[in-house]
Enzyme design. Structure first.
Site, mmCIF file in Angstrom:
data_model
loop_
_atom_site.group_PDB
_atom_site.id
_atom_site.type_symbol
_atom_site.label_atom_id
_atom_site.label_comp_id
_atom_site.label_asym_id
_atom_site.label_seq_id
_atom_site.Cartn_x
_atom_site.Cartn_y
_atom_site.Cartn_z
ATOM 1 C CB THR A 127 -0.941 0.018 1.217
ATOM 2 O OG1 THR A 127 -0.168 0.024 2.410
ATOM 3 C CG2 THR A 127 -1.857 -1.190 1.216
ATOM 4 C CG ASP A 128 -0.780 4.720 -1.962
ATOM 5 O OD1 ASP A 128 -1.631 4.656 -1.041
ATOM 6 O OD2 ASP A 128 -1.073 5.031 -3.118
ATOM 7 C CG LEU A 129 2.447 8.043 2.263
ATOM 8 C CD1 LEU A 129 2.961 9.439 1.950
ATOM 9 C CD2 LEU A 129 2.734 7.675 3.705
#
Length: 149
Positions: free
Chosen positions: A27-29
């Site tokens: 996942t990203d931020l």
């Protein structure tokens, strides 16, 4: 008794189904799967599909015959996946030519399609030149294509 083997996909007719779980590292931020990671999921699914179908890519590489190289990818993102989601990458061979194959792939969460892709892979020599795929591989592809009709 449980097995320590990594997950493997299976064929249902002409479609190969490969399970994937979303981990934190994917996942990203914003908490959704980073777009490039869908390509990783699809690569794993394609490799597994070929292995389950009876194609030994490692032997071809180690024997100096060649390897697949992705020539073209078209992606369409429809919805995001999130941490801990259980996904399935559905792959289906749509074309086989002497030196290439095209695989249509969908990343699914239940009945919802998250990503749709078309991937063309070309068989190349160790020097990177296109070459014909092994005849037995084309026979396998012919059988897979006939299941889709």
């Amino acid at each position: 008794m449980t097995s320590d083997a990594p997950p493997s996909g299976r064929f249902e007719g002409s479609e190969h189904r490969f399970p994937v779980r979303v981990y934190f590292e994917d996942t990203d931020l914003s908490g959704v799967v980073y777009h490039a990671n869908y390509l990783r999921y699809m690569e794993r699914a394609r490799s597994d599909m070929l292995r389950v179908a009876g194609i030994d890519q490692r032997a071809a590489f180690e024997g100096g015959q060649g390897v697949y190289a992705v020539r073209d990818v078209a992606l369409r993102f429809a919805a995001p996946a999130r941490l801990d989601d259980d996904l399935v990458v559905v792959s289906r061979l749509t074309a086989a030519r002497p030196a290439a194959c095209v695989i249509q792939q969908r990343v699914m969460k239940g009945d919802a399609m998250l990503v749709d892709a078309s991937v063309e892979a070309v068989f190349v020599t160790p020097a990177g030149r296109p070459r014909r795929q092994p005849p037995q591989w084309l026979d396998i592809f012919t059988r897979l294509l006939s299941k889709g009709n």
